[in-house]
Design a protein around this motif. Structure first.
Motif, PDB file in Angstrom:
ATOM      1  N   UNK A 104       0.865  -1.129   0.093  1.00  0.00           N
ATOM      2  CA  UNK A 104      -0.118  -0.051   0.100  1.00  0.00           C
ATOM      3  C   UNK A 104       0.850   1.253  -0.059  1.00  0.00           C
ATOM      4  N   UNK A 105       0.903   2.092  -0.848  1.00  0.00           N
ATOM      5  CA  UNK A 105       1.778   3.276  -1.176  1.00  0.00           C
ATOM      6  C   UNK A 105       0.879   4.614  -1.092  1.00  0.00           C
ATOM      7  N   UNK A 106       1.380   5.539  -0.021  1.00  0.00           N
ATOM      8  CA  UNK A 106       0.822   6.827   0.256  1.00  0.00           C
ATOM      9  C   UNK A 106       1.747   7.784   0.359  1.00  0.00           C
ATOM     10  N   UNK A 107       2.369   8.276  -0.971  1.00  0.00           N
ATOM     11  CA  UNK A 107       3.589   9.255  -0.866  1.00  0.00           C
ATOM     12  C   UNK A 107       3.157  10.520  -0.576  1.00  0.00           C
ATOM     13  N   UNK A 108       3.549  11.235   0.431  1.00  0.00           N
ATOM     14  CA  UNK A 108       3.128  12.722   0.563  1.00  0.00           C
ATOM     15  C   UNK A 108       4.332  13.524   0.845  1.00  0.00           C
ATOM     16  N   UNK A 109       5.637  13.071   0.580  1.00  0.00           N
ATOM     17  CA  UNK A 109       6.647  14.056   0.803  1.00  0.00           C
ATOM     18  C   UNK A 109       7.788  13.319   1.699  1.00  0.00           C
ATOM     19  N   UNK A 110       9.035  13.680   1.529  1.00  0.00           N
ATOM     20  CA  UNK A 110      10.043  13.243   2.348  1.00  0.00           C
ATOM     21  C   UNK A 110       9.892  13.429   3.764  1.00  0.00           C
ATOM     22  N   UNK A 111       9.711  14.605   4.175  1.00  0.00           N
ATOM     23  CA  UNK A 111       9.290  14.915   5.761  1.00  0.00           C
ATOM     24  C   UNK A 111       8.572  13.613   6.615  1.00  0.00           C
ATOM     25  N   UNK A 112       7.324  13.320   5.436  1.00  0.00           N
ATOM     26  CA  UNK A 112       6.416  12.522   6.006  1.00  0.00           C
ATOM     27  C   UNK A 112       7.152  11.119   6.213  1.00  0.00           C
ATOM     28  N   UNK A 113       8.055  10.772   5.372  1.00  0.00           N
ATOM     29  CA  UNK A 113       8.638   9.470   5.337  1.00  0.00           C
ATOM     30  C   UNK A 113       9.341   9.227   6.820  1.00  0.00           C
ATOM     31  N   UNK A 114       9.875  10.406   7.431  1.00  0.00           N
ATOM     32  CA  UNK A 114      10.437  10.104   8.947  1.00  0.00           C
ATOM     33  C   UNK A 114       9.199  10.155   9.956  1.00  0.00           C
ATOM     34  N   UNK A 115       8.142  11.124   9.617  1.00  0.00           N
ATOM     35  CA  UNK A 115       7.170  11.316  10.695  1.00  0.00           C
ATOM     36  C   UNK A 115       6.439  10.158  11.063  1.00  0.00           C
TER      37      UNK A 115
END
Length: 330
Positions: free
Chosen positions: A241-252
């Motif tokens: 399941x992919x939900x890509x919303x930005x690099x910052x969210x990758x960490x958060x």
């Protein structure tokens, strides 16, 4: 009769041409990789430059502004020229500049080929994979991954993610990354998945009821989707399941403030380095680099006023010193 038909056809062609010349509204055209036909004389160099930028969580934005020596603008829009337009992903950037004859923006090199936009040389160097690997192209940046550090109640998901990370480093995984515009080298010493799969017994189980949540950078999304689709069949057919919303969210959403909330993910991606010494103190051993990419400065397909841009000129565009296209030609 033949002369009449020829004359009538000529009038029709002239009429269509005349209609085209009176159209001034920019339109969003279907992506094309054909070279523009507009000349400098035809392009309105007195028109204002419309700048487009990514939002402040974007790794592409960070790599761009740091690369042009404009670090003040990485996290703060107040330093940008008046009238800037902020967009939320590579796709939005591409469609925005495609629809604006006088626009300028920046995208991932992995997105350029099919974008329909013109990618500018930077400091005289062409944005190519070869020039990224030989370190002559200045706007390069890493594609990174980060995974959760707390897997409580998610033991199967943890084992699948560990296998996925191992797969990315195999000849098979690297070939998929390369095929989706990730920039890396495949070494003769690299192992294949067949060489190491016995180390990951979870992949022999039926994982068709298990969902692995992917997210983070939109620039890395193409690679992440290709890898997960390919690896699912090798590891029990788990659901990706992919939900890509930005690099910052990758960490958060893996180790940050949203790691235990409704938006939590198992593996995130960033199109920049992690801010390990400040806002993203990731646990050692939970992150790493996938490959290289580059940021490319782009203009609309009808704009061939310039083919190369310098650090000084692009900074002057984004800080508002240069306001029209003619400023670049002075």
């Amino acid at each position: 009769m033949k002369k009449f038909i020829i004359i009538l056809s000529l009038f029709m062609v002239l009429g269509l041409t005349a209609c085209g010349e009176t159209t001034t509204e920019a339109t969003t055209a279907a992506p094309t990789t054909e070279a523009p036909t507009t000349t400098v004389e035809e392009f309105n160099t007195n028109a204002s430059i419309q700048i487009y930028t990514r939002d402040t969580t974007s790794g592409t934005r960070e790599a761009f502004f740091k690369g042009i020596d404009f670090s003040d603008a990485v996290d703060d829009n107040q330093f940008l020229a008046t009238g800037y337009v902020e967009v939320d992903g590579n796709g939005s950037m591409i469609s925005s500049v495609n629809g604006d004859e006088f626009g300028i923006g920046y995208v991932s090199l992995s997105s350029l080929e099919e974008s329909g936009l013109i990618g500018l040389n930077f400091e005289g160097v062409e944005p190519t994979e070869a020039n990224v690997l030989n370190d002559t192209y200045g706007l390069k940046r890493p594609f990174n991954y980060i995974v959760r550090d707390d897997w409580t109640g998610m033991e199967t998901e943890e084992q699948i993610v560990k296998a996925f990370l191992a797969y990315m480093g195999t000849i098979d995984g690297k070939a998929t990354i390369q095929a989706n515009s990730g920039i890396l080298s495949i070494e003769t010493t690299d192992q294949s998945w067949d060489d190491i799969k016995a180390n990951y017994p979870v992949c022999s189980a039926d994982n068709s009821a298990v969902t692995i949540n992917f997210g983070g950078s939109t620039s890395v999304e193409k690679i992440a989707r290709a890898l997960s689709e390919e690896f699912s069949g090798k590891c029990g057919n788990f659901i990706a399941d992919h939900n890509h919303t930005g690099s910052g969210d990758g960490y958060k959403r893996t180790q940050g403030e949203e790691a235990d909330g409704a938006n939590k993910i198992h593996i995130g991606f960033a199109s920049r380095g992690l801010k390990l010494d400040s806002s993203e103190p990731a646990v050692t051993g939970t992150y790493g680099q996938i490959c290289w990419d580059a940021v490319v400065i782009v203009v609309n397909g009808v704009n061939n006023v310039i083919a190369n841009i310098t650090t000084e000129d692009i900074k002057k565009i984004y800080d508002g010193t240069f306001t029209t296209w003619s400023d670049l030609l002075a």
